[in-house]
Design a protein around this motif. Sequence first.
Motif, short mmCIF file in Angstrom:
data_model
loop_
_atom_site.label_atom_id
_atom_site.label_comp_id
_atom_site.label_asym_id
_atom_site.label_seq_id
_atom_site.Cartn_x
_atom_site.Cartn_y
_atom_site.Cartn_z
N LYS A 266 139.63 21.88 -5.90
CA LYS A 266 139.10 22.43 -4.66
C LYS A 266 138.08 21.46 -4.06
N GLU A 267 137.69 21.77 -2.83
CA GLU A 267 136.67 20.95 -2.18
C GLU A 267 135.37 20.97 -2.97
N GLU A 268 135.07 22.14 -3.59
CA GLU A 268 133.81 22.29 -4.31
C GLU A 268 133.77 21.49 -5.61
N ASN A 269 134.93 21.30 -6.25
CA ASN A 269 134.90 20.62 -7.55
C ASN A 269 135.58 19.25 -7.54
N ALA A 270 136.06 18.80 -6.38
CA ALA A 270 136.83 17.55 -6.31
C ALA A 270 136.02 16.36 -6.81
N ALA A 271 134.76 16.25 -6.40
CA ALA A 271 133.95 15.12 -6.81
C ALA A 271 133.70 15.13 -8.31
N MET A 272 133.43 16.33 -8.86
CA MET A 272 133.19 16.45 -10.30
C MET A 272 134.44 16.09 -11.09
N ILE A 273 135.59 16.61 -10.68
CA ILE A 273 136.85 16.34 -11.38
C ILE A 273 137.18 14.84 -11.33
N SER A 274 136.95 14.22 -10.18
CA SER A 274 137.29 12.80 -10.03
C SER A 274 136.41 11.91 -10.89
N SER A 275 135.24 12.41 -11.31
CA SER A 275 134.33 11.61 -12.12
C SER A 275 134.73 11.59 -13.60
N ILE A 276 135.73 12.39 -13.97
CA ILE A 276 136.17 12.45 -15.37
C ILE A 276 137.24 11.38 -15.59
N GLU A 277 136.95 10.42 -16.44
CA GLU A 277 137.83 9.27 -16.61
C GLU A 277 139.20 9.65 -17.16
N THR A 278 139.27 10.73 -17.93
CA THR A 278 140.54 11.11 -18.55
C THR A 278 141.37 12.06 -17.68
N ILE A 279 140.92 12.29 -16.45
CA ILE A 279 141.68 13.11 -15.50
C ILE A 279 142.24 12.19 -14.41
N ASP A 280 143.52 12.39 -14.09
CA ASP A 280 144.22 11.50 -13.16
C ASP A 280 144.67 12.17 -11.87
N GLY A 281 144.10 13.34 -11.58
CA GLY A 281 144.49 14.04 -10.36
C GLY A 281 144.31 15.53 -10.53
N GLY A 282 145.00 16.30 -9.70
CA GLY A 282 144.81 17.74 -9.77
C GLY A 282 145.96 18.53 -9.19
N LEU A 283 145.92 19.83 -9.48
CA LEU A 283 146.91 20.78 -8.98
C LEU A 283 146.21 21.73 -8.02
N ILE A 284 146.78 21.89 -6.84
CA ILE A 284 146.19 22.71 -5.78
C ILE A 284 147.18 23.79 -5.38
N ALA A 285 146.68 24.99 -5.10
CA ALA A 285 147.52 26.06 -4.53
C ALA A 285 146.89 26.45 -3.19
N LEU A 286 145.96 27.38 -3.21
CA LEU A 286 145.23 27.72 -2.00
C LEU A 286 144.19 26.65 -1.73
N THR A 287 143.91 26.42 -0.45
CA THR A 287 142.82 25.52 -0.09
C THR A 287 141.68 26.28 0.56
N ARG A 288 141.91 27.54 0.89
CA ARG A 288 140.88 28.35 1.53
C ARG A 288 140.86 29.72 0.86
N PHE A 289 139.66 30.15 0.41
CA PHE A 289 139.55 31.35 -0.39
C PHE A 289 138.75 32.46 0.29
N VAL A 290 138.28 32.21 1.49
CA VAL A 290 137.57 33.22 2.28
C VAL A 290 138.21 33.28 3.66
#
Length: 309
Positions: A266-290
């Motif tokens: 998500k937008e809220e955790n994208a920077a944190m997830i990208s800082s993890i060296e052993t993570i190479d991307g992500g899975l997205i479903a909804l982009t808006r939760f409100v």
Amino acid sequence: MKEIFVNLKRFDVPRSKGGVCPRDNAKRWIEEVISESMKLGIGSLDNVNVVYMVPEALIIPAQEKLEEYPQSMRANLKIGCQSVFRNNIRVGENFGAFTANMPAASAYQMGCRWTIIGHSEERRDKQEIIGAFQHDWNQLDDSRERCAIAVDNLINREVLSALEQGMDVLLCIGETAEERGEGGFEEQQIRTQNVLYGQLKRGLRGGIDYLPNRKIVIGYEPIWAIGPGKKPPGREYIAQVSKFIKDTVKEIYGFEVSVVYGGGLKEENAAMISSIETIDGGLIALTRFVGEIGFYVEDLKIIISKYVK
């Protein structure tokens, strides 16, 4: 190369019918999604592959709309499907008697070169089927473990079917709250690793035979943290689990594997997830939760931008 997967689940159902598609005409909606993706440069991002996993009815219109654009605009955007059946159509064998199931050959013919397999929702479905057949399985001491093994074996057949057909695979694994259990971090970590080790060992069995011509990516889903009101895992937890996944695949099968975070990028955790060296991307479903929850291409572009930044 970073891997971004978008699981559009049942976006073929409009809001008026209880779904999340903003249009009553889902075909027109997916065409607009592809067009907007091209406009925003989703298919030509540097060092980022994007795959839209779409429901069966939307595969062909999505693929046809994508092919209207030049290769330079869509080189890094692919259309995938939401799992394939464990058996496949083969010359001289079953011609296609798979009513209500989509074999890999069908998905491939429609243009899919990627599939998501073993998503938590698919695993839950298989567990419910096994539980319905063996109605007293909850009362048996080892029944849950035997059920998990059976599910992994079925998922492995789907993985091999897709790879044999010429498709790349996003294999999702993850632990439930019950499997994770109570206690402190170290105690939970041991149980979690036992669950993930079994899912990897059984789910990837035979997959190395199709490498390096095919690609396998692991999506880590902390199932206990997915859903409204759930607290997502922190950076340390995700980092340790993703490293364990990479090390385990290397240990068992001898190849390097990419791992993406499947608990919702998500937008809220994208920077944190990208800082993890052993993570190479992500899975997205909804982009808006409100507000009007759903998937919006402009939000996807923001999430990706925050991640690669």
